[in-house]
Design an enzyme around this catalytic site. Structure first.
Site, short mmCIF file in Angstrom:
data_model
loop_
_atom_site.label_atom_id
_atom_site.label_comp_id
_atom_site.label_asym_id
_atom_site.label_seq_id
_atom_site.Cartn_x
_atom_site.Cartn_y
_atom_site.Cartn_z
N HIS A 176 0.84 -1.22 0.00
CA HIS A 176 0.00 0.00 0.00
C HIS A 176 0.87 1.26 0.00
O HIS A 176 0.43 2.33 0.44
CB HIS A 176 -0.95 0.04 1.23
CG HIS A 176 -2.10 -0.91 1.12
ND1 HIS A 176 -2.55 -1.64 2.19
CD2 HIS A 176 -2.89 -1.23 0.08
CE1 HIS A 176 -3.57 -2.40 1.80
NE2 HIS A 176 -3.79 -2.16 0.53
N GLY A 323 -11.59 2.66 1.58
CA GLY A 323 -13.06 2.65 1.55
C GLY A 323 -13.69 2.61 2.93
O GLY A 323 -14.66 3.33 3.21
N GLU A 374 -4.12 6.86 -5.05
CA GLU A 374 -2.94 6.15 -5.57
C GLU A 374 -2.67 6.52 -7.03
O GLU A 374 -1.52 6.61 -7.46
CB GLU A 374 -3.16 4.65 -5.41
CG GLU A 374 -3.13 4.22 -3.95
CD GLU A 374 -3.98 3.01 -3.64
OE1 GLU A 374 -5.18 3.02 -4.00
OE2 GLU A 374 -3.48 2.07 -3.02
P1 ADP Z 1 -9.98 -1.72 -2.45
O1 ADP Z 1 -8.95 -2.20 -1.44
O2 ADP Z 1 -10.55 -2.83 -3.28
O3 ADP Z 1 -9.56 -0.48 -3.21
P2 ADP Z 1 -11.80 0.08 -1.11
O4 ADP Z 1 -10.76 1.00 -0.57
O5 ADP Z 1 -12.70 0.58 -2.18
O6 ADP Z 1 -11.22 -1.32 -1.53
O7 ADP Z 1 -12.71 -0.36 0.16
C1 ADP Z 1 -13.75 -1.25 0.02
C2 ADP Z 1 -14.37 -1.46 1.40
O8 ADP Z 1 -14.88 -0.20 1.89
C3 ADP Z 1 -15.54 -2.43 1.38
O9 ADP Z 1 -15.45 -3.29 2.51
C4 ADP Z 1 -16.73 -1.52 1.53
O10 ADP Z 1 -17.81 -2.14 2.17
C5 ADP Z 1 -16.16 -0.43 2.42
N1 ADP Z 1 -17.01 0.77 2.39
C6 ADP Z 1 -17.16 1.65 1.38
N2 ADP Z 1 -18.09 2.58 1.72
C7 ADP Z 1 -18.54 2.27 2.96
C8 ADP Z 1 -19.49 2.84 3.86
N3 ADP Z 1 -20.19 3.92 3.55
N4 ADP Z 1 -19.67 2.24 5.05
C9 ADP Z 1 -18.99 1.14 5.39
N5 ADP Z 1 -18.06 0.56 4.59
C10 ADP Z 1 -17.84 1.10 3.39
#
Ligand code: ADP
Length: 395
Positions: A176, A323, A374
């Site tokens: 990361h 996320g 990123e």
């Molecule tokens: P990646 O590592 O694939 O880039 P992300 O950074 O997009 O993943 O994160 C995805 C995670 O963030 C998932 O578990 C998703 O449920 C969570 N997430 C996104 N928005 C919310 C929210 N409003 N509330 C809770 N969890 C969230």
């Protein structure tokens, strides 16, 4: 013509991309090809998040997906001239501490590192090869997820194995790094005092890790040799007693491919909940298993937060990104709830509103939310190395 930079992030069945005008940090467009293979989908959005129509075509393979991305971008931005391409590469091994202009020797080194990241590196290489075929002669830049962590003190770079393994590359690399690099830059730009201090960054997404940063530089990470270590993730186990792997081999008769599948794809939030890898689904679910999966996630983040702070002899600020870190109010509140002993206290209204600063006014430790980016780190590196390559050619 507009000079542009294309960023590519090729995963096992996905291709994330963004197109930046050369002098702008907001992408003209960004998108994702998902489920490359038989049921592929492509999504392309403009700077304001509105959908852009994509060209027709197949998404059966990485080269086909790249062709469709290029055709779609070309149709949407006919005046765009791609001047450089930046690639996310998961593993840069012990030596790459900065992005690298791609030539045959760099590709050979990236290929030689594939055994260290067998699930990711081959796809990154496929992305580079496909882009080289589509744009012969255009500068291509590799941006490594490990690079930001390359200057860890030795105690955070090694395992307690016989030294020969360290020499063979069995080290704690950390991942990361592009996200942490972005956060470090944002702190330097907006909060130089915090940047100069001891900061723990929690990148909590589908993949999750934490980084201890002193003066903007990584000194420790929860991820180690692979992206499996540290925090539990959507489908990855996180830290595991190596004795468990021995048990799986000796008593359950699982082979390497089955263990890999178990630890990378069937564990973490998905494995514990038996329901989903997605935090939103677990928060909405009403099962004991979903609640326990969240409990475990929160507990391990708290535990590793203590470990990261200990690696720096204290903590001045905590940054949430990813996320979950950027959006999941309840998870942030629960993580912070029992961390008062390290000076953390949350302002509930600020946390509820996803504000930039969510710590209470009198808290000793500042807690921030900084949306990570990123793609921008990749675009900036590609921009800068392409410019230096052009200067070298001109000289
Ligand atoms: P990646 O590592 O694939 O880039 P992300 O950074 O997009 O993943 O994160 C995805 C995670 O963030 C998932 O578990 C998703 O449920 C969570 N997430 C996104 N928005 C919310 C929210 N409003 N509330 C809770 N969890 C969230």
């Amino acid at each position: 013509m507009i000079q542009t930079i294309l960023t590519l992030n090729a995963g096992s069945s996905s291709l994330k991309f963004a197109l930046f005008a050369e002098d702008d940090d907001v992408p003209l467009a960004s998108g994702l090809v998902d489920r490359i293979g038989n049921e592929g989908t492509i999504r392309l959005r403009d700077a304001l998040g509105a959908d852009i129509a994509t060209a027709p075509g197949d998404l059966a393979s990485h080269p086909a997906a790249l062709q469709l991305v290029l055709a779609s971008l070309d149709a949407a931005f006919p005046q765009a001239d791609i001047r450089a391409i930046g690639h996310r590469v998961v593993h840069g091994g012990p030596d790459f501490a900065t992005p690298a202009l791609i030539d045959d020797a760099v590709v050979a080194t990236i290929e030689a590192l594939a055994p260290f990241a067998p699930l990711h590196q081959p796809h990154n290489i496929a992305g580079i090869r496909a882009a080289q075929a589509a744009f012969p002669g255009t500068p291509q830049v590799a941006c490594f997820d490990t690079a930001f962590h390359r200057n860890h003190p030795w105690v955070n770079d090694t395992f307690a194995l016989p030294r020969a393994y360290y020499d063979k590359g069995v080290r704690r690399y950390g991942f990361h790094g592009l996200s942490y690099d972005y956060i470090s830059g944002e702190l330097a730009r907006t909060s130089p005092q915090i940047h100069a201090g001891r900061v723990v960054v929690a990148h909590l997404g589908n993949g999750a890790s934490m980084c201890a940063m002193e003066n903007g530089r990584s000194v420790a990470s929860t991820m180690g040799f692979s992206a499996l270590d540290g925090l539990p993730m959507g489908t990855r186990s996180g830290q595991l007693d190596p004795g468990v792997v021995l048990f799986l081999m000796e008593q359950e008769n699982l082979g390497p491919a089955e263990i890999s599948d178990l630890l990378y794809r069937k564990s973490g939030l998905l494995g514990l909940s038996g329901l989903s890898n997605d935090m939103r689904v677990l928060e909405a679910a009403e099962t004991t298993e979903a609640a326990e999966a969240i409990d475990y996630f929160v507990f391990r983040v708290q535990r590793e937060l203590g470990a990261m702070a200990a690696a720096m002899g204290g903590i001045d600020a905590l940054v949430f990104c990813g996320g979950i870190g950027e959006n999941a109010r309840n998870i942030r509140a629960r993580i912070c709830e029992r961390m008062g002993w390290m000076g953390i206290a949350i302002d509930p209204a600020a946390n509820e509103g996803n504000s930039r600063v969510i710590s209470s006014a009198d808290a000793k430790t500042t807690v921030l939310i900084i949306p990570t980016n990123e793609e921008l780190v990749i675009a900036r590196a590609a921009r800068s190395l392409a410019a230096s390559a052009e200067r070298t050619v001109a000289a």
